[in-house]
Design a protein around this motif. Structure first.
Motif, PDB file in Angstrom:
ATOM      1  N   ASN A  11      15.598  27.948  33.731  1.00 38.50           N
ATOM      2  CA  ASN A  11      15.931  28.271  32.348  1.00 38.50           C
ATOM      3  C   ASN A  11      15.937  29.792  32.251  1.00 38.50           C
ATOM      4  N   PHE A  13      14.181  31.956  30.692  1.00 34.12           N
ATOM      5  CA  PHE A  13      12.862  32.579  30.782  1.00 34.12           C
ATOM      6  C   PHE A  13      12.364  32.589  32.225  1.00 34.12           C
ATOM      7  N   TYR A  46       6.586  36.288  28.754  1.00 35.03           N
ATOM      8  CA  TYR A  46       7.201  35.650  27.572  1.00 35.03           C
ATOM      9  C   TYR A  46       7.546  36.714  26.527  1.00 35.03           C
ATOM     10  N   TRP A  49      10.491  38.756  27.833  1.00 37.53           N
ATOM     11  CA  TRP A  49      11.754  38.013  27.777  1.00 37.53           C
ATOM     12  C   TRP A  49      12.265  37.930  26.340  1.00 37.53           C
ATOM     13  N   GLN A 118       5.419  27.973  31.894  1.00 37.24           N
ATOM     14  CA  GLN A 118       6.597  28.652  31.361  1.00 37.24           C
ATOM     15  C   GLN A 118       7.552  27.671  30.689  1.00 37.24           C
ATOM     16  N   HIS A 119       7.626  26.472  31.212  1.00 34.66           N
ATOM     17  CA  HIS A 119       8.468  25.459  30.573  1.00 34.66           C
ATOM     18  C   HIS A 119       7.958  25.186  29.149  1.00 34.66           C
ATOM     19  N   PHE A 122       9.004  28.142  27.097  1.00 39.18           N
ATOM     20  CA  PHE A 122      10.445  28.116  26.857  1.00 39.18           C
ATOM     21  C   PHE A 122      10.781  27.113  25.749  1.00 39.18           C
TER      22      PHE A 122
END
Length: 177
Positions: A11, A13, A46, A49, A118-119, A122
């Motif tokens: 993804n 991110f 995060y 981004w 991170q998922h 995101f």
């Protein structure tokens, strides 16, 4: 019977994080902030981004993000990281070949756990309302990270430290493909 390992779905991110982590000095900067200040590397990434997209997190969104990943950090990532570091300290007493090989396997699992964190982040980002007005990326990053450091009760002077400058410079130079 061994099952196939699930593939990481890239993804934006995750791609940004991988690109930033490869930049000169970024890995060391992130690890120094993690070890010295207790920051969560994924939360720093995060913020960077989102800032690259002109978004800054307010305190409410920071609390939401921190709450979403705190159990995962505490129950999965940090214990695995401690085990990996313990192998470094105990490696001389282990049977030959076990320390390094096991550390490598744990590092791969740790990366998978980081991907899952991170998922989660995101997914949260997909729920963020679009900014009323996009901020300049550096201003967005400084605002977000200042709020994060405030919630962690860290000195705001860290925003001007070498580690954060390195991270911000890399993040602001990042151009998605």
């Amino acid at each position: 019977m061994r099952s196939e390992r699930p593939q990481r779905e890239p993804n934006p991110f995750w791609r940004c994080s991988l690109a930033l982590y490869r930049r000169a000095g970024v890995e060391a900067a992130l690890l120094a902030l993690q070890q010295r200040c207790g920051t969560d590397t994924n939360l720093l990434l995060y913020a960077c981004w989102l800032a690259s997209r002109g978004q800054a997190l307010d305190q409410r969104r920071w609390r939401q993000a921190m709450a979403a990943v705190a159990p995962w950090q505490a129950e999965a990532i940090q214990p695995l990281r401690r085990a990996r570091h313990a192998l470094e300290a105990a490696a001389p007493g282990l049977p030959p070949g076990w320390g390094a090989e096991l550390r490598q396997r744990l590092a791969r699992v740790e990366l998978d756990l980081e991907y899952l964190e991170q998922h989660t982040l995101f997914t949260l980002a997909q729920q963020l309302p679009p900014p009323r007005r996009a901020l300049a990326p550096r201003a967005a990053a400084r605002a977000s990270l200042g709020r994060y450091f405030g919630l962690l009760v860290l000195d705001a002077a860290l925003l001007d430290g070498a580690e954060l400058r390195c991270l911000l410079d890399a993040a602001l130079a990042y151009k998605p493909r």
